[in-house]
Every structure is written in C-alpha cells, then in structure tokens.
Scaffold this motif. Structure first.
Motif, PDB file in Angstrom:
ATOM      1  N   ASP A  45     -11.459  23.952  25.147  1.00 24.86           N
ATOM      2  CA  ASP A  45     -11.379  23.698  26.730  1.00 24.86           C
ATOM      3  C   ASP A  45     -10.886  22.148  26.866  1.00 24.86           C
ATOM      4  O   ASP A  45     -11.326  21.369  25.984  1.00 24.86           O
ATOM      5  CB  ASP A  45     -12.729  23.816  27.443  1.00 24.86           C
ATOM      6  N   GLN A  46     -10.044  22.172  27.840  1.00 24.27           N
ATOM      7  CA  GLN A  46      -9.628  20.593  28.062  1.00 24.27           C
ATOM      8  C   GLN A  46     -10.531  19.770  29.173  1.00 24.27           C
ATOM      9  O   GLN A  46     -10.841  20.496  30.139  1.00 24.27           O
ATOM     10  CB  GLN A  46      -8.009  20.641  28.410  1.00 24.27           C
ATOM     11  N   ARG A  47     -11.142  18.926  28.779  1.00 25.97           N
ATOM     12  CA  ARG A  47     -12.042  18.343  29.598  1.00 25.97           C
ATOM     13  C   ARG A  47     -11.542  16.710  29.723  1.00 25.97           C
ATOM     14  O   ARG A  47     -10.333  16.496  29.422  1.00 25.97           O
ATOM     15  CB  ARG A  47     -13.255  18.294  28.840  1.00 25.97           C
ATOM     16  N   GLU A  48     -12.450  16.105  30.729  1.00 22.66           N
ATOM     17  CA  GLU A  48     -11.931  14.706  30.991  1.00 22.66           C
ATOM     18  C   GLU A  48     -11.936  13.850  30.011  1.00 22.66           C
ATOM     19  O   GLU A  48     -13.200  13.468  29.285  1.00 22.66           O
ATOM     20  CB  GLU A  48     -12.753  14.236  32.131  1.00 22.66           C
ATOM     21  N   GLY A  49     -10.923  13.499  29.399  1.00 23.36           N
ATOM     22  CA  GLY A  49     -10.828  12.403  28.287  1.00 23.36           C
ATOM     23  C   GLY A  49     -11.076  13.077  26.860  1.00 23.36           C
ATOM     24  O   GLY A  49     -10.930  12.560  25.768  1.00 23.36           O
ATOM     25  N   HIS A  50     -11.337  14.432  26.607  1.00 23.18           N
ATOM     26  CA  HIS A  50     -11.584  15.068  25.323  1.00 23.18           C
ATOM     27  C   HIS A  50     -11.436  16.361  25.276  1.00 23.18           C
ATOM     28  O   HIS A  50     -11.127  17.175  26.358  1.00 23.18           O
ATOM     29  CB  HIS A  50     -13.049  14.662  24.971  1.00 23.18           C
ATOM     30  N   VAL A  51     -11.340  17.362  24.162  1.00 24.55           N
ATOM     31  CA  VAL A  51     -11.181  18.535  23.985  1.00 24.55           C
ATOM     32  C   VAL A  51     -12.370  19.073  23.430  1.00 24.55           C
ATOM     33  O   VAL A  51     -12.994  18.485  22.399  1.00 24.55           O
ATOM     34  CB  VAL A  51     -10.129  18.596  22.986  1.00 24.55           C
ATOM     35  N   LEU A  52     -12.953  20.234  23.980  1.00 23.84           N
ATOM     36  CA  LEU A  52     -13.994  20.508  23.291  1.00 23.84           C
ATOM     37  C   LEU A  52     -13.863  22.111  22.687  1.00 23.84           C
ATOM     38  O   LEU A  52     -13.332  23.038  23.234  1.00 23.84           O
ATOM     39  CB  LEU A  52     -15.161  21.125  24.842  1.00 23.84           C
ATOM     40  N   PHE A  53     -14.119  21.969  21.322  1.00 28.07           N
ATOM     41  CA  PHE A  53     -13.793  23.104  20.449  1.00 28.07           C
ATOM     42  C   PHE A  53     -15.428  23.828  20.337  1.00 28.07           C
ATOM     43  O   PHE A  53     -16.363  23.150  19.924  1.00 28.07           O
ATOM     44  CB  PHE A  53     -13.552  22.740  19.090  1.00 28.07           C
ATOM     45  N   SER A  54     -15.306  25.017  20.570  1.00 25.24           N
ATOM     46  CA  SER A  54     -16.708  25.749  20.154  1.00 25.24           C
ATOM     47  C   SER A  54     -16.558  26.902  19.436  1.00 25.24           C
ATOM     48  O   SER A  54     -15.428  27.650  19.645  1.00 25.24           O
ATOM     49  CB  SER A  54     -17.413  26.105  21.659  1.00 25.24           C
ATOM     50  N   VAL A  55     -17.547  27.257  18.428  1.00 21.73           N
ATOM     51  CA  VAL A  55     -17.590  28.516  17.735  1.00 21.73           C
ATOM     52  C   VAL A  55     -18.832  29.383  18.213  1.00 21.73           C
ATOM     53  O   VAL A  55     -19.902  28.775  17.912  1.00 21.73           O
ATOM     54  CB  VAL A  55     -17.450  28.447  16.086  1.00 21.73           C
ATOM     55  N   ILE A  56     -18.928  30.326  18.743  1.00 25.89           N
ATOM     56  CA  ILE A  56     -20.041  31.124  19.439  1.00 25.89           C
ATOM     57  C   ILE A  56     -20.186  32.529  18.489  1.00 25.89           C
ATOM     58  O   ILE A  56     -19.350  33.213  18.500  1.00 25.89           O
ATOM     59  CB  ILE A  56     -20.051  31.460  20.826  1.00 25.89           C
ATOM     60  N   ASP A  57     -21.404  32.567  18.085  1.00 26.98           N
ATOM     61  CA  ASP A  57     -21.741  33.984  17.444  1.00 26.98           C
ATOM     62  C   ASP A  57     -22.887  34.538  17.982  1.00 26.98           C
ATOM     63  O   ASP A  57     -23.664  34.123  18.889  1.00 26.98           O
ATOM     64  CB  ASP A  57     -21.986  33.734  15.633  1.00 26.98           C
ATOM     65  N   LYS A  58     -23.133  35.925  17.695  1.00 21.03           N
ATOM     66  CA  LYS A  58     -24.330  36.480  18.074  1.00 21.03           C
ATOM     67  C   LYS A  58     -25.013  37.086  16.781  1.00 21.03           C
ATOM     68  O   LYS A  58     -25.448  38.083  16.585  1.00 21.03           O
ATOM     69  CB  LYS A  58     -23.698  38.062  18.746  1.00 21.03           C
ATOM     70  N   GLY A  59     -25.404  35.901  16.097  1.00 24.51           N
ATOM     71  CA  GLY A  59     -26.122  36.126  14.739  1.00 24.51           C
ATOM     72  C   GLY A  59     -27.538  35.916  15.002  1.00 24.51           C
ATOM     73  O   GLY A  59     -28.340  36.149  15.785  1.00 24.51           O
ATOM     74  N   GLU A  60     -27.979  35.554  13.833  1.00 21.54           N
ATOM     75  CA  GLU A  60     -29.550  35.260  13.426  1.00 21.54           C
ATOM     76  C   GLU A  60     -30.075  34.462  14.653  1.00 21.54           C
ATOM     77  O   GLU A  60     -31.373  34.248  14.958  1.00 21.54           O
ATOM     78  CB  GLU A  60     -30.021  35.086  12.224  1.00 21.54           C
ATOM     79  N   GLY A  61     -29.333  33.284  14.792  1.00 21.32           N
ATOM     80  CA  GLY A  61     -29.949  32.207  15.694  1.00 21.32           C
ATOM     81  C   GLY A  61     -30.780  31.119  14.831  1.00 21.32           C
ATOM     82  O   GLY A  61     -30.904  31.389  13.635  1.00 21.32           O
ATOM     83  N   ILE A  62     -30.941  30.046  15.533  1.00 20.64           N
ATOM     84  CA  ILE A  62     -31.678  28.918  14.411  1.00 20.64           C
ATOM     85  C   ILE A  62     -32.993  28.605  15.480  1.00 20.64           C
ATOM     86  O   ILE A  62     -32.655  28.335  16.545  1.00 20.64           O
ATOM     87  CB  ILE A  62     -30.736  27.714  14.480  1.00 20.64           C
TER      88      ILE A  62
END
Length: 458
Positions: A376-393
């Motif tokens: 995602d392009q945000r104000e002054g930076h790019v936001l990279f995300s990796v989302i899973d449906k795994g075990e969780g922390i």
C-alpha cells in the motif's frame, strides 16, 4: 531520592545547623566582644582628648613650666590615629599635630595631589572652646581604616567563625559525597569482577531510587540480557548442529545408496537426487541466514538503487506462486500503489525481508491455509504486509520475536528448524532503510507482519 536531592538537602541541613549554632551559641559571644572592642577604643580616644584638653588649659593660663607641657605632649599615644587642629577666633588654623600612626597611613607626597583617596575614616571628633583672652577652638579627629577594623578581636572571631563554618560544611559535604559515591562504585566493581569471572546470576545490595539505583537496574537488565543471549547462542549452536546433521545425513544416505550401483531405476535415482538437492537447498538457506546475520552485525553499507515498487512485488509473487501452491496453501495479493512509484533501497536486502516473511508464513501456516501479500502506498512511505492464517503468536512472544536467537516455543521442533535470527535480520534491514517493522497476531487465528520503507517525492 536522587543523589542531587540528597546533596541539596544535606547542604540545607548543614546551613540551618550552622545558623542555629551561630544564633544560640556564638552570636552573644561575638557581639559582646565587638562591644568590648568598641568600648576600649572609645576609652582610649577619650583619654587622649582629655590630655589634649588639659594641655590647652595650661596654655590658656600661660603655664610657665615648659617641661611639664612637653611631658604631656609625650604622653599622647602615637599608636592612635588622630589629628589635633587649633583654630583662632576667626577659624584660621594656627597649629596642627599628627600622630605617628596617622602619618604612616598618609600617601607619599608625590601621590597626595592624585585622585587616589585616603582609606582613613573619621570615627570620633572632639571640640574644645578656649576661654578669653585667647579665644579659639581645639579640634581632635580620630581615624580608623579597614586594617584597624579587621584587627579587632570581635571581627577576627566573626571571620574565624565564617571561614570555619564554610570549611566544616565543605568537609562534611565532601565526606557525604565520597561515601555516597564510593559505596555504589565498590558495589559495581564487585559485580563487574563477578561477571568477568563468568558469573551471570548477580545481585546488588545497593537498592535506592537515585541515579546509581537506576544505573544498577540498567546494569542488571544488561546482565540478564547477556545471560539470555548466551543461553540462546548455546541453543542456536545445538540447533545448527542438528539442522546441519539432519540434511547431511540424508544427503550422505542417498549418495551412498546411489553410489553402490544397486539402484538402476532412472526414475528412482532422479527422485533421490531431488531429495539431495532439496536438502542441499535447506543447508544453503541456513548458511545464508547466518551470513546475513554476520553482515548485519558488521553494518555493511547498503547498495542503494532506484526500485520500481510494482515490478519488484510482481517478481516476488512470480517466484512464490508455484511454491505456495505446492505447499497446499491459497495465495492472494493486492498491490495498491501507483505505477510510477519508485523507492530508494537495497533491492537484494529488501527481497531478503520479503522472502523471510513469506517463508515464515508458509512454515507456520495451517494445512489448507492462506497467505495474503499487500503493498500500500501511504503518506511518505510504502507499507508491505504478509498475512497468514496460521498458528498465531502469543502476546508475550510478540515482544521478543525480533530479538536475536529467539524462537517461539512452537517453532522449536526439528521439522521447522531455524536459527532465531531471521526476524532480527529483517528488523535490522528495515531500520537501516529508515522504516519500521511490526507484527499483529492472535493465537489460532494467524499473523500479520508489516514493514514500511520511506520514499521521497520530487
């Protein structure tokens, strides 16, 4: 209480004690002595004035014996600073006499016409009117200066009290300060010696809330972190030894089996060679992770280049499209950035971060789970995300997963392997680019790892 407040309160307490001591013990003694000094001076001046008056009486009656009058002159004290001036009926000075003490205080003749003024001050003045037929007036001026005042016993007592009080307060404060300083310093020296000798479970007997107390708290936290780090390094060495031994054993077994010549089925040989290649790839990944950690520790300069964000993400998606599908996971992506968006970054290291996050999402996912990659392009930076449906922390692990050598308990099985360095390396790379990495997770639901990379519009 802070050390500064302790010193300040100690100074105030000593000053109050000093004032009370002066008020109720020394004040009366010193004041009485000052009164005695002034009374003695006054008596001395009065006697001198009476002698001068007697001389004038003798002169007014034409006393015939000059010897007696000279004797009276000699009896006037020369150590007292005074001037005798005799005036006639018209006010003209017809006679004057200066004491030797007064003459010594006068500037040299060469300086008498200069602007330099005498330091003498008049402290007493006596006037005697002469009776007819010799009308006139005799005036006696008594002088003093700073040295006479300082020489008085009362003033000396006052000065000794002031100097003594200042010295006493300074010595007491120094003693307190040295005591407060040396105690924690000795304590820190003892603990440092224990740490140097290999001890990691140390304790402090100095427990206060001042600056040294905070220092010991930080020092204790540092020692605890050192101990935990050494424990994790020991676990890491054990894990690396196992993670190397397992694929090496597999490789050795398949190679030995193929090398015997008993396997003639080409398809079977290819399958076993594929296993060898897979285990070799696992070793390469493990070595890459260790090498990345070594590189981050030495702060190697980033190889900055201009990166087209959308093309960069498409390349990563193409690389993992088949691999994620083969792992039995669904794969989606959303690229919400401008087609003209570029960032200044080290492409190889940025790819290393994305690959590490995607590999973790594959490793700790649920069977039949999913992975979503967003940009995602945000104000002054790019936001990279990796989302899973795994075990969780768990929440307690979320605060530690970016610490080097740390591995979540569920990941300690030998099928997953890992050194506990991957996320720490990712955090270091992102921060060196001026960004930040974060995680949100819920046990049994999944995890979302995101990081930012700034860009600058021109």
């Amino acid at each position: 209480m802070s050390l500064r407040n302790k010193l300040f309160l100690s100074f105030i307490a000593l000053m109050v004690l000093n004032i009370l001591l002066f008020k109720f013990v020394f004040e009366d003694i010193i004041v009485e002595q000052l009164k005695n000094d002034r009374h003695t001076q006054y008596q001395y001046e009065k006697e001198t004035a009476e002698k001068v008056q007697l001389m004038q009486l003798l002169r007014s009656y034409n006393f015939k014996d000059p010897t007696e009058r000279l004797e009276l002159d000699y009896n006037l004290p020369e150590d007292l600073m005074y001037r005798i001036i005799v005036k006639d009926a018209r006010g003209n000075v017809i006679f004057s006499k200066d004491s030797e003490a007064y003459k010594l205080k006068q500037p040299p003749p060469s300086q008498r016409n200069s602007e330099k003024k005498s330091s003498l001050k008049i402290v007493g003045e006596y006037h005697f009117q002469q009776e007819p037929p010799k009308e006139g007036e005799t005036v006696i001026y008594f002088y003093t200066d700073e040295y006479d005042i300082m020489a008085s016993k009362g003033v000396s007592m006052m000065l000794w009290f002031i100097y003594g009080s200042i010295t006493l307060v300074g010595l007491v404060l120094m003693a307190l300060y040295v005591r407060w300083i040396l105690r924690p310093v000795n304590e820190l020296t003892r603990v440092t010696q224990e740490i140097r000798d290999g001890k990691r479970l140390v304790s402090f007997s100095y427990r206060t809330h001042d600056e040294f107390g905070q220092l010991f708290q930080y020092f204790g936290d540092m020692v605890d972190e050192l101990r935990v780090s050494e424990e994790r390094q020991s676990e890491l060495i054990s894990a690396i030894a196992h993670d190397f031994r397992t694929p090496l054993t597999t490789i050795k077994g398949y190679a030995s089996y193929i090398g015997t010549g008993r396997v003639t089925d080409l398809e079977r040989i290819q399958k076993q060679m594929g296993k060898i290649e897979q285990k070799t790839s696992d070793l390469e990944k493990l070595l890459d992770e260790l090498q990345d950690y070594s590189t981050q520790s030495t702060e190697v300069r980033l190889n900055i280049s201009r990166i087209h964000v959308k093309q960069f993400m498409k390349g990563i998606i193409e690389d993992y499209l088949v691999r994620i599908k083969d792992a039995g996971l669904s794969f989606q992506w959303k690229l919400r950035v401008s087609n003209e968006l570029y960032i200044e970054a080290d492409e190889a290291k940025l790819r290393r971060v994305m690959e590490n996050l995607i590999n973790n999402a594959m490793t700790y996912n649920k069977p039949g789970g999913s992975i979503l990659i967003t940009c995602d392009q945000r104000e002054g930076h790019v936001l990279f995300s990796v989302i899973d449906k795994g075990e969780g922390i768990s929440p307690e692990d979320q605060t530690k997963i970016f610490t080097k050598f740390y591995r979540v308990e569920k990941s300690r099985n030998r099928d997953n392997g890992g050194t506990g360095l991957g996320l720490n390396i990712c955090q270091s790379i992102v921060r060196r680019h001026g960004g930040e990495i974060m995680v949100t997770s819920e046990l049994g639901v999944g995890s979302s790892f995101s990081f930012t990379i700034p860009f600058y519009t021109t």
